[in-house]
Design a protein around this motif. Sequence first.
Motif: not given
Length: 120
Positions: A13-24
């Motif tokens: 999005s404009k100010s942040v980004f969310d990250i997802y990984n199965q391990d972390t």
Amino acid sequence: MTKDRKIYGIDISKSVFDIYNQDTGHFQLQNDEKGFKTLLKSLSKDALVVMEATGYYHYRLAQFLYKKGVLVSVVNPLSVKRFIQMKLAKVKTDKSDAKSICEYGIFNEVPLYNALTDVQ
């Protein structure tokens, strides 16, 4: 292509980004150069980053990662939306979207991003 790779789903999005990984699991970074560099340090060598096309917001991150040699896939948001609907998911947050984008990358053959030149 994706079976031997660590898939990272990103909801941006404009100010942040969310990250997802199965391990972390899930984490969130600022949508700026500092956040990009932090993400780059956290990626595994066999990473494939999957994100939705979101106009200007995805472009900067996709270009940054591509220039650093990371495999990137920018997918159609409607495809991801339909994938989420098929799972009958009721929760819609940036965190859950990042996880769904990761799952989309795991279960589907995603196209690799071909960055534009600086002139383009």
